[in-house]
Design a protein around this motif. Structure first.
Motif, short mmCIF file in Angstrom:
data_model
loop_
_atom_site.label_atom_id
_atom_site.label_comp_id
_atom_site.label_asym_id
_atom_site.label_seq_id
_atom_site.Cartn_x
_atom_site.Cartn_y
_atom_site.Cartn_z
N THR A 2 0.79 -1.21 -0.09
CA THR A 2 -0.09 0.12 0.13
C THR A 2 0.99 1.31 0.07
OG1 THR A 2 -1.25 -1.22 1.54
CG2 THR A 2 -1.97 0.94 1.10
N ARG A 5 2.17 1.82 -3.46
CA ARG A 5 1.10 2.29 -4.26
C ARG A 5 0.85 3.75 -3.95
NH1 ARG A 5 -4.10 -1.07 -4.23
NH2 ARG A 5 -4.35 0.20 -2.24
N VAL A 48 -7.70 0.37 -9.23
CA VAL A 48 -7.58 -0.04 -7.98
C VAL A 48 -9.05 0.33 -7.47
CG1 VAL A 48 -5.06 0.03 -7.80
CG2 VAL A 48 -6.42 2.18 -7.35
N PHE A 160 -0.58 1.01 -11.64
CA PHE A 160 -1.39 0.81 -10.50
C PHE A 160 -1.77 -0.65 -10.38
CE2 PHE A 160 -2.45 5.21 -11.05
CZ PHE A 160 -2.03 5.81 -9.78
N LEU A 163 0.98 -2.75 -8.74
CA LEU A 163 1.20 -2.43 -7.52
C LEU A 163 0.09 -3.00 -6.60
CD1 LEU A 163 2.88 1.14 -7.67
CD2 LEU A 163 3.81 -1.29 -6.99
N SER A 164 -0.88 -3.35 -7.29
CA SER A 164 -2.09 -3.91 -6.15
C SER A 164 -2.69 -5.31 -7.09
CB SER A 164 -3.34 -2.65 -6.23
OG SER A 164 -3.24 -2.15 -7.51
#
Lengths: 170, 309
Positions: A2, A5, A48, A160, A163-164
């Motif tokens: 998190t 991100r 996200v 994004f 990263l998630s």
């Protein structure tokens, strides 16, 4: 993850803002430049989870409100970009959005955000320009944002998504 | 259509499954309320807004970044200039020197206009030393039209001796005034901003009035001049200079523009004129900030007598 991100998102907002005020005025049409911060927010909203995108919209708007050379009442872009992020997050579906869906979302978000900013100016009695002038600004801003979408959105959405992974729409 | 139908079904039937994607209303409401709170704080704060420290902090962070990007971009924006002057390379230093010379003559002209004003007015109080020095700076960031304000950032701040309400000019005429400063940058309100009001004086008749911004970068759209004395009619092609005061934001005697059209407004019983500004606001680059003569700065000042210090 998190933290990473958030770091990536904030870096994207900072780069977008600086490029928007320092590079694009050289290419501006009657002073209207593409709203790169909005593109970052829409990319997050399409990739996200919604709370992240909403908060990012607020933060990006607040940065637009406070960073020089801004001189309008603070909070106006924050409001506009939060609502744009909300709308873009509503569009999101469980499969990867098609190119047309992305372009459509950007156009809608750009229209809503710029109009909301202009309307908040009218509410606050800002001696802005005429309705015709506002319409011109809104429409040209939409065209600018859509023009830049193919260059800005895909890399940001990939970033994004990577990263998630738990929310990635692959 | 199919996608829409699918979503419809999910909204009604699989609400729980979909809920992870649905933006939470509560968060939206919270953020919207936060925005409105900020707006309220900023509006009711007036001159000393509680958000000013935040603005300043963000400015300190973004100012250097904007200056860096502007410096990196500058070589590319000057590429067309190289093609224009085929034989002679538009050397950055020479450009700056030329602009400095222009700015210097601007200061001299300002002094001349000021002396003339004083002769006409018989105002002897302002006579002693309004002599100001010019601090050269470059525009590094421009506010977008979407934001509805016409402001630019220049790369000179409090470290260079710039303070709020100082007059900003370029080699053509009045650009605007400084709104707020950070250490390395300053935000300038252009005179075309609808919020901007400059005290103006018609060159030939010495009548005073107020020049308002029209909210357009278009030079022909111009500025709006409203004379205080409604009996006097401004003449076309007359030059408008700042009226100025030693305490107000604008220094006296800086040329603003040329009158292109004159209207009599029956409703308001006053004379209105359109003033075409001398400055081309769509291509601002080198500007000068009028600082008090002899002030300390981190860069060279151009004094009123033309010397570089």
């Amino acid at each position: 993850m998190t933290y990473l991100r958030w770091l990536a998102a904030l870096a994207a907002v900072v780069v977008a803002l600086v490029v928007q005020v320092s590079l694009f005025p050289h290419l501006a049409w009657h002073g209207i430049v593409p709203n790169l911060c909005l593109l970052v927010v829409v990319a997050a909203a399409l990739t996200v989870e919604a709370p992240f995108a909403l908060v990012l919209g607020f933060v990006a708007g607040l940065t637009l409100d406070l960073a020089p050379p801004a001189d309008h009442v603070a909070g106006r872009w924050a409001l506009a970009l939060t609502i744009a992020a909300f709308l873009a997050a509503r569009v999101r579906q469980d499969q990867k959005p098609s190119a047309m869906a992305v372009v459509g979302t950007v156009a809608a978000a750009s229209f809503v955000a710029t109009s909301l900013f202009a309307l908040s100016g009218i509410v606050l009695d800002d001696p802005g320009s005429s309705v015709g002038g506002l319409l011109e600004v809104v429409l040209v801003a939409v065209v600018w944002d859509v023009l830049l979408t193919p260059f800005v959105l895909p890399p940001l959405m990939r970033l994004f998504a990577r990263l998630s992974p738990q929310w990635a729409t692959t | 259509m199919g996608a829409l139908g699918g979503r419809e079904r999910r909204w009604t039937g699989l609400d729980r499954l979909e809920s992870r994607n649905r933006p939470p209303r509560s968060l939206l409401v919270a953020l919207v309320l936060a925005s409105i709170t900020l707006v309220t704080l900023d509006v009711s704060g007036g001159a000393g807004s509680p958000l000013d420290p935040a603005r300043r902090a963000v400015g300190e962070a973004f100012g250097p970044a904007e200056s860096t990007v502007a410096a990196a971009v500058r070589p590319f924006t000057s590429v067309p200039a190289w093609f224009r002057s085929k034989s002679d390379l538009a050397d950055e230093v020479r450009d700056l020197e030329a602009s400095n010379a222009d700015l210097r003559s601007q200061v001299e002209l300002a002094g001349f206009e000021r002396n003339r004003l004083e002769q006409y007015d018989g105002l002897t109080t302002a006579a002693a030393d309004l002599g100001s020095a010019l601090l050269p700076a470059r525009v590094v960031a421009v506010g977008s039209r979407q934001s509805q304000s016409f402001t630019v950032t220049i790369d000179a701040g409090s470290a260079a001796g710039v303070g709020p309400d100082m007059t900003v000019v370029n080699n053509d005429g009045l650009v605007g005034r400084v709104l707020r400063v950070t250490r390395s940058t300053a935000t300038v309100l252009l005179i075309v901003d609808p919020d901007s009001t400059v005290g103006g004086r018609v060159g030939s008749s010495m009548e005073i009035g107020f020049v308002n911004g029209s909210g357009s970068l278009d030079q022909a759209a111009g500025l709006d001049l409203r004379l205080v004395d409604d009996a006097s009619v401004p003449a076309r092609d007359d030059t408008v200079v700042t009226w100025g005061s030693s305490t107000g934001p604008y220094e006296p005697g800086v040329p603003i523009g040329r009158i292109t059209e004159v209207y009599s407004s029956l409703r308001e019983a006053s004379q209105r004129a359109v003033v075409e500004p001398f400055v081309d606001f769509s291509s601002l680059d080198v500007v000068g900030v009028m600082v008090p003569s002899g002030s300390t700065s981190d860069r060279a000042l151009i004094e009123a007598d033309g010397t570089l210090r």
